[in-house]
Scaffold this motif. Sequence first.
Motif, PDB file in Angstrom:
ATOM      1  N   GLU A  12      22.856  18.575 -11.311  1.00 53.08           N
ATOM      2  CA  GLU A  12      21.840  17.560 -11.038  1.00 53.08           C
ATOM      3  C   GLU A  12      22.397  16.151 -11.278  1.00 53.08           C
ATOM      4  O   GLU A  12      22.161  15.242 -10.480  1.00 53.08           O
ATOM      5  N   LEU A  15      24.799  15.364  -8.298  1.00 55.00           N
ATOM      6  CA  LEU A  15      24.106  15.132  -7.032  1.00 55.00           C
ATOM      7  C   LEU A  15      23.252  13.865  -7.055  1.00 55.00           C
ATOM      8  O   LEU A  15      23.115  13.197  -6.031  1.00 55.00           O
ATOM      9  N   SER A  16      22.714  13.499  -8.212  1.00 56.67           N
ATOM     10  CA  SER A  16      21.918  12.273  -8.271  1.00 56.67           C
ATOM     11  C   SER A  16      22.800  11.029  -8.308  1.00 56.67           C
ATOM     12  O   SER A  16      22.449   9.999  -7.736  1.00 56.67           O
ATOM     13  N   PRO A  19      25.167  11.205  -4.147  1.00 59.56           N
ATOM     14  CA  PRO A  19      24.510  11.955  -3.082  1.00 59.56           C
ATOM     15  C   PRO A  19      25.424  12.258  -1.892  1.00 59.56           C
ATOM     16  O   PRO A  19      25.166  13.184  -1.130  1.00 59.56           O
ATOM     17  N   GLU A  20      26.513  11.505  -1.769  1.00 55.06           N
ATOM     18  CA  GLU A  20      27.446  11.746  -0.662  1.00 55.06           C
ATOM     19  C   GLU A  20      28.126  13.107  -0.753  1.00 55.06           C
ATOM     20  O   GLU A  20      28.692  13.589   0.232  1.00 55.06           O
ATOM     21  N   VAL A  22      26.606  15.951  -1.179  1.00 57.45           N
ATOM     22  CA  VAL A  22      25.728  17.019  -0.688  1.00 57.45           C
ATOM     23  C   VAL A  22      26.393  17.780   0.448  1.00 57.45           C
ATOM     24  O   VAL A  22      26.313  19.010   0.518  1.00 57.45           O
ATOM     25  N   TRP A  23      27.087  17.069   1.332  1.00 58.21           N
ATOM     26  CA  TRP A  23      27.694  17.724   2.494  1.00 58.21           C
ATOM     27  C   TRP A  23      28.788  18.706   2.106  1.00 58.21           C
ATOM     28  O   TRP A  23      29.044  19.669   2.825  1.00 58.21           O
ATOM     29  N   PHE A  25      28.565  20.729  -0.397  1.00 61.80           N
ATOM     30  CA  PHE A  25      27.804  21.943  -0.701  1.00 61.80           C
ATOM     31  C   PHE A  25      27.260  22.581   0.575  1.00 61.80           C
ATOM     32  O   PHE A  25      27.283  23.795   0.725  1.00 61.80           O
ATOM     33  N   VAL A  26      26.784  21.752   1.505  1.00 64.59           N
ATOM     34  CA  VAL A  26      26.257  22.270   2.772  1.00 64.59           C
ATOM     35  C   VAL A  26      27.348  23.024   3.518  1.00 64.59           C
ATOM     36  O   VAL A  26      27.122  24.131   4.019  1.00 64.59           O
ATOM     37  N   CYS A  32      22.775  24.265  -3.873  1.00 62.79           N
ATOM     38  CA  CYS A  32      22.568  23.620  -5.171  1.00 62.79           C
ATOM     39  C   CYS A  32      21.718  22.368  -5.085  1.00 62.79           C
ATOM     40  O   CYS A  32      20.932  22.077  -5.994  1.00 62.79           O
ATOM     41  N   PHE A  33      21.864  21.607  -4.017  1.00 63.99           N
ATOM     42  CA  PHE A  33      21.162  20.335  -3.882  1.00 63.99           C
ATOM     43  C   PHE A  33      19.649  20.513  -3.769  1.00 63.99           C
ATOM     44  O   PHE A  33      18.896  19.585  -3.998  1.00 63.99           O
ATOM     45  N   SER A  34      19.191  21.708  -3.429  1.00 61.17           N
ATOM     46  CA  SER A  34      17.752  21.935  -3.277  1.00 61.17           C
ATOM     47  C   SER A  34      17.198  22.893  -4.337  1.00 61.17           C
ATOM     48  O   SER A  34      16.052  23.300  -4.264  1.00 61.17           O
TER      49      SER A  34
END
Length: 75
Positions: A12, A15-16, A19-20, A22-23, A25-26, A32-34
């Motif tokens: 957390e 990611l906070s 935020p860049e 996130v991709w 992880f995608v 994890c981001f959700s």
Amino acid sequence: ADVHISADTNLEDLLSSHPEVVWVFVRRRMLCFSCELAKFESLGGACRIYGQPTNALLDEIGAAIRGETLPTGAR
């Protein structure tokens, strides 16, 4: 300033503050981001859960923070 991110880094927090990433992880199909559990989980713990190589993920996260692009197909 150089950012230190390790297997012990809280998801957390990562990611906070970045935020860049996130991709990263995608691309690895890591949700994890959700996830509500991100506040309790470390980066290394998430890698174990998803069966992902921690060092490779750390490299990709570092590249994302530096604004570097990953080669197409990087996993």
